[in-house]
Scaffold this active site. Structure first.
Site, mmCIF file in Angstrom:
data_model
loop_
_atom_site.group_PDB
_atom_site.id
_atom_site.type_symbol
_atom_site.label_atom_id
_atom_site.label_comp_id
_atom_site.label_asym_id
_atom_site.label_seq_id
_atom_site.Cartn_x
_atom_site.Cartn_y
_atom_site.Cartn_z
ATOM 1 N N SER A 93 0.801 -1.094 0.258
ATOM 2 C CA SER A 93 -0.218 -0.281 0.179
ATOM 3 C C SER A 93 0.780 1.239 0.161
ATOM 4 C CB SER A 93 -1.094 0.000 1.278
ATOM 5 O OG SER A 93 -2.305 0.679 1.209
ATOM 6 N N ILE A 94 0.971 2.105 1.036
ATOM 7 C CA ILE A 94 1.666 3.062 1.177
ATOM 8 C C ILE A 94 2.884 3.355 1.279
ATOM 9 C CG2 ILE A 94 2.141 5.267 2.528
ATOM 10 C CD1 ILE A 94 -0.517 5.396 2.946
#
Length: 253
Positions: A93-94
């Protein structure tokens, strides 16, 4: 103000090994515990390390960082000294965005390229997301995070934990929301993108464009699960990472 003894390292060893180093970058609000639970029997002789950003776990007392340029600058200073051994980067994700920008910054500053970059549940960086979350009012921010499915539900539904974690979650989403992608030559290492078959936010169409960022091979793997397939399909993910890295490990022993 924190003293030197209050501070914690940016990189921690989750599982020692004698071979290649795999550095994991967790999702929003996450820390090294995500990777400590990876099954050791699947990792063979890989040394598993994890990025430990301020504002979580043992670094809870430290102020979180919401500026990606600053976070990357701190991280590459911690990663460069361990690159005397081959290094692969894995980010979810991030964390995938952070891993990508760290790979580019390691190349720019130190002429170091990881042997492989894994980006998991993370849209390709050129796909600009205009849906800002980090500066919304608290109630709306929490509701949008539930809909975005970017944070584990057990965190979102734990009121006391959320009160502690809210500044860190805002900072982590700020890394994404304020990110500006700059064109640069593709990396010389292969890139593998992972996704969840039931991840409505980050489907194959947002993962395929990662191929533009490598001058080497690109693969896309899809796993059973939603955005958090990295946890629900943990053993399969770890086994796949080991499988992909195996040819390189064999030639470098």
């Amino acid at each position: 103000m924190l003293t030197t003894t209050d501070r914690r390292p940016w990189l921690v060893t989750c599982r020692p090994g004698t071979g290649l180093r795999l550095i994991g970058f967790p999702y929003a609000g996450g820390g090294p515990s995500l990777f400590r639970s990876w099954p050791s029997d699947l990792l063979q002789d890989i040394e598993l390390c994890a990025v430990h950003l301020p504002g979580r776990e043992a670094r809870m007392k430290e102020e979180p960082i919401g500026d990606l340029h600053r976070a990357v600058g701190e991280l590459v200073e911690a990663i460069e000294p361990v690159c005397h051994r081959p290094v692969a980067l894995f980010g979810h994700s991030i964390g995938g965005l952070l891993a990508f920008e760290c790979a580019r910054e390691l190349r720019r500053r130190f002429d170091i390229t990881p042997v492989h970059l894994f980006v998991s549940g993370c849209p390709a960086p050129q796909l600009r997301d205009h849906d800002r979350l980090f500066d919304l009012p608290d109630e709306e921010f929490l509701e949008r995070m539930r809909r975005f499915n970017g944070t584990p539900r057990e965190i979102l539904e734990h009121a006391e934990l959320m009160e502690l974690m809210l500044p860190t979650l805002r900072a982590d989403f700020s890394l994404r929301d304020t990110y500006v992608h700059h064109e640069a030559p593709p990396l010389s290492c292969p890139i593998t993108a992972f996704g969840g078959m039931a991840d409505d936010a980050v489907g194959a169409a947002k993962l395929e464009p990662w191929r533009e960022h490598t001058a080497d091979g690109f693969q896309l793997w899809l796993f059973q699960g939603d955005h958090f397939f990295i946890r629900t399909a943990q053993s399969v993910v770890a086994e796949t990472v080991t499988f992909i890295l195996q040819p390189y490990m064999q030639t470098r022993r």
